[in-house]
Design a protein around this motif. Sequence first.
Motif, PDB file in Angstrom:
ATOM      1  N   SER A   1       0.816  -1.215   0.000  1.00 38.26           N
ATOM      2  CA  SER A   1       0.000   0.000   0.000  1.00 38.26           C
ATOM      3  C   SER A   1       0.847   1.262   0.000  1.00 38.26           C
ATOM      4  CB  SER A   1      -0.939   0.002   1.211  1.00 38.26           C
ATOM      5  OG  SER A   1      -0.205  -0.134   2.413  1.00 38.26           O
ATOM      6  N   ASP A   2       2.122   1.145   0.381  1.00 31.45           N
ATOM      7  CA  ASP A   2       3.008   2.313   0.334  1.00 31.45           C
ATOM      8  C   ASP A   2       3.767   2.416  -0.984  1.00 31.45           C
ATOM      9  OD1 ASP A   2       4.942   0.334   0.529  1.00 31.45           O
ATOM     10  OD2 ASP A   2       5.508   0.806   2.593  1.00 31.45           O
ATOM     11  N   GLY A   3       3.440   1.534  -1.935  1.00 32.80           N
ATOM     12  CA  GLY A   3       4.019   1.603  -3.267  1.00 32.80           C
ATOM     13  C   GLY A   3       5.195   0.683  -3.511  1.00 32.80           C
ATOM     14  N   ARG A   4       5.769   0.122  -2.484  1.00 30.86           N
ATOM     15  CA  ARG A   4       6.905  -0.783  -2.670  1.00 30.86           C
ATOM     16  C   ARG A   4       6.466  -2.090  -3.337  1.00 30.86           C
ATOM     17  NH1 ARG A   4       9.452  -1.208   3.231  1.00 30.86           N
ATOM     18  NH2 ARG A   4       7.297  -0.643   3.822  1.00 30.86           N
ATOM     19  N   HIS A   5       7.390  -2.685  -4.071  1.00 26.75           N
ATOM     20  CA  HIS A   5       7.131  -3.980  -4.698  1.00 26.75           C
ATOM     21  C   HIS A   5       8.164  -4.980  -4.196  1.00 26.75           C
ATOM     22  CE1 HIS A   5       6.946  -7.176  -7.797  1.00 26.75           C
ATOM     23  NE2 HIS A   5       5.681  -6.813  -7.902  1.00 26.75           N
ATOM     24  N   ILE A   6       7.694  -6.163  -3.789  1.00 29.75           N
ATOM     25  CA  ILE A   6       8.580  -7.229  -3.328  1.00 29.75           C
ATOM     26  C   ILE A   6       8.466  -8.393  -4.296  1.00 29.75           C
ATOM     27  CG2 ILE A   6       9.094  -8.854  -1.473  1.00 29.75           C
ATOM     28  CD1 ILE A   6       7.857  -6.866   0.482  1.00 29.75           C
ATOM     29  N   GLU A   7       9.607  -8.820  -4.833  1.00 29.95           N
ATOM     30  CA  GLU A   7       9.617  -9.928  -5.776  1.00 29.95           C
ATOM     31  C   GLU A   7       9.442 -11.255  -5.042  1.00 29.95           C
ATOM     32  OE1 GLU A   7      12.848 -10.063  -8.516  1.00 29.95           O
ATOM     33  OE2 GLU A   7      12.909  -7.893  -8.774  1.00 29.95           O
ATOM     34  N   SER A   8       8.496 -12.048  -5.498  1.00 33.17           N
ATOM     35  CA  SER A   8       8.250 -13.352  -4.886  1.00 33.17           C
ATOM     36  C   SER A   8       7.381 -14.197  -5.800  1.00 33.17           C
ATOM     37  CB  SER A   8       7.549 -13.189  -3.530  1.00 33.17           C
ATOM     38  OG  SER A   8       7.158 -14.440  -3.015  1.00 33.17           O
ATOM     39  N   ASN A   9       7.735 -15.485  -5.907  1.00 31.41           N
ATOM     40  CA  ASN A   9       6.880 -16.434  -6.629  1.00 31.41           C
ATOM     41  C   ASN A   9       5.892 -17.134  -5.707  1.00 31.41           C
ATOM     42  OD1 ASN A   9       9.691 -17.449  -8.679  1.00 31.41           O
ATOM     43  ND2 ASN A   9       8.110 -15.923  -9.120  1.00 31.41           N
ATOM     44  N   THR A  10       5.984 -16.826  -4.411  1.00 29.61           N
ATOM     45  CA  THR A  10       5.130 -17.506  -3.429  1.00 29.61           C
ATOM     46  C   THR A  10       4.552 -16.491  -2.451  1.00 29.61           C
ATOM     47  OG1 THR A  10       6.623 -19.428  -3.562  1.00 29.61           O
ATOM     48  CG2 THR A  10       4.974 -19.415  -1.791  1.00 29.61           C
ATOM     49  N   VAL A  11       3.294 -16.134  -2.645  1.00 29.00           N
ATOM     50  CA  VAL A  11       2.597 -15.197  -1.771  1.00 29.00           C
ATOM     51  C   VAL A  11       1.484 -15.978  -1.067  1.00 29.00           C
ATOM     52  CG1 VAL A  11       1.231 -13.082  -1.624  1.00 29.00           C
ATOM     53  CG2 VAL A  11       3.109 -13.264  -3.293  1.00 29.00           C
ATOM     54  N   ILE A  12       1.472 -15.934   0.268  1.00 29.23           N
ATOM     55  CA  ILE A  12       0.510 -16.702   1.058  1.00 29.23           C
ATOM     56  C   ILE A  12      -0.379 -15.729   1.826  1.00 29.23           C
ATOM     57  CG2 ILE A  12       0.198 -18.517   2.766  1.00 29.23           C
ATOM     58  CD1 ILE A  12       3.123 -19.354   2.214  1.00 29.23           C
ATOM     59  N   TRP A  13      -1.678 -15.812   1.582  1.00 26.66           N
ATOM     60  CA  TRP A  13      -2.650 -14.900   2.200  1.00 26.66           C
ATOM     61  C   TRP A  13      -3.216 -15.533   3.468  1.00 26.66           C
ATOM     62  CZ3 TRP A  13      -3.794  -9.952   1.034  1.00 26.66           C
ATOM     63  CH2 TRP A  13      -4.942  -9.382   1.616  1.00 26.66           C
ATOM     64  N   THR A  14      -3.110 -14.839   4.606  1.00 30.42           N
ATOM     65  CA  THR A  14      -3.612 -15.384   5.873  1.00 30.42           C
ATOM     66  C   THR A  14      -4.475 -14.370   6.626  1.00 30.42           C
ATOM     67  OG1 THR A  14      -1.751 -14.637   7.269  1.00 30.42           O
ATOM     68  CG2 THR A  14      -1.463 -16.718   6.085  1.00 30.42           C
ATOM     69  N   VAL A  15      -4.954 -13.349   5.952  1.00 30.20           N
ATOM     70  CA  VAL A  15      -5.598 -12.219   6.634  1.00 30.20           C
ATOM     71  C   VAL A  15      -7.102 -12.427   6.773  1.00 30.20           C
ATOM     72  CG1 VAL A  15      -5.947  -9.726   6.616  1.00 30.20           C
ATOM     73  CG2 VAL A  15      -3.850 -10.692   5.647  1.00 30.20           C
ATOM     74  N   GLY A  16      -7.571 -12.622   7.999  1.00 29.38           N
ATOM     75  CA  GLY A  16      -9.003 -12.553   8.288  1.00 29.38           C
ATOM     76  C   GLY A  16      -9.805 -13.798   7.981  1.00 29.38           C
ATOM     77  N   PHE A  17     -10.772 -14.081   8.859  1.00 25.78           N
ATOM     78  CA  PHE A  17     -11.688 -15.196   8.670  1.00 25.78           C
ATOM     79  C   PHE A  17     -13.110 -14.724   8.909  1.00 25.78           C
ATOM     80  CE2 PHE A  17      -7.637 -17.119   9.454  1.00 25.78           C
ATOM     81  CZ  PHE A  17      -7.636 -18.253   8.671  1.00 25.78           C
TER      82      PHE A  17
END
Length: 400
Positions: free
Chosen positions: A237-253
Amino acid sequence: MKQQILVVGAGFGGLWSALSAARLLDKHDRNDVVITLLAPQAELRIRPRFYEPNVHAMFAPLDALFDSVGVRFVKGSAERIDEQARTVGYRDESGRQHELSYDRLVLATGSQLARPPVPGLEAHAFDVDQIESAARLENHLKSLKDRPYSLARNTVVVAGGGFTGIETATEMPARLREVLGEDQDIRVIVIDRAPQIGAALGDGIRPSIVEASDHLGIEWVLGTSVAAVDANGVTLSDGRHIESNTVIWTVGFRASPLTEQLTSVRDGLGRLHVDQNLKVAGQDNIFAAGDVAYAATDDLGNLAAMSCQHAIALGRHAGNNVAADLLGVQPIPYSQPKYVTCLDLGAWGAVFTEGWDRQLKLVKDEAKQLKTQINTIWIYPPAADRATALAAADPMIPVA
């Protein structure tokens, strides 16, 4: 005609509801009530372990257990609740629609990972919410060895620094090195909008999370969130980009969307307000257990969390009380004043606390031994022996 108790869901809340209802019927020597459990599979999926490897084995078959206590199992996915007609509509594995009638209903359909409309989330992110999605992540991790080295290949981004995010992240260095090799330079990065590491878990537990993160080389990016996911990583959200082939979403149920079909009060997470006997507010014949229940654990204002710790006790009480309601006998009000936290922190160990203020009791190896016991023994269903299973379903058994 026999009366019908219908339990929807075979998670911790549903399983223990069915067993506890069977226990009370057995105690009163009643053979004129049928307990039916409706779920997609006759298995308890051990969801608290889905951050671990070998997730395909994280379930316990329930067929023999149900047979031993006289619970009828129906395979299908619930889609409709008609509270006026007292029916639940479901779809079987071939796609055909059917209905089940009930005199009393226990809704125990659990919760699911919240998936907000973040661009690229559905297409590019992984999660550990269900066996199928966790297995997809596991297969992806194994496939990384077939890719040429890159910063993106060797980087895992975990979105969310809550309980699930921390356990997933701290397990990830070992899982990555098992695939890529011990000599690989890997990165595990946790993205969390909170201003402090482990903010949601409190001051008592935070030092252990910080120490474990330092020991394991886990990086935290705080005060920001994931704004978009793409094939090559995440944009924050601050504009930075992080390179990754593996993004795991764990936010909220959120609670199962079936709760929205009842004319009842729900909280912000979709959980149904229940009374002390776990009967749903505004309903005469419907009870709730597990992650769909907004239930007070004590007289101090504490509420049951979306966890198996609470779901097991909620199930035991809901099952007992739904049967008691049908039989016209005294219910047992739900109460679970003791609260503990046992957080896995990967190869560093674990941390164990007691109380809602999370007073530190065990750390590192001692806590890890306890966590292993919880994950591999305590949360599994009882043996498929009638006497053993019914005794284990007593709602007065304390759950910590």
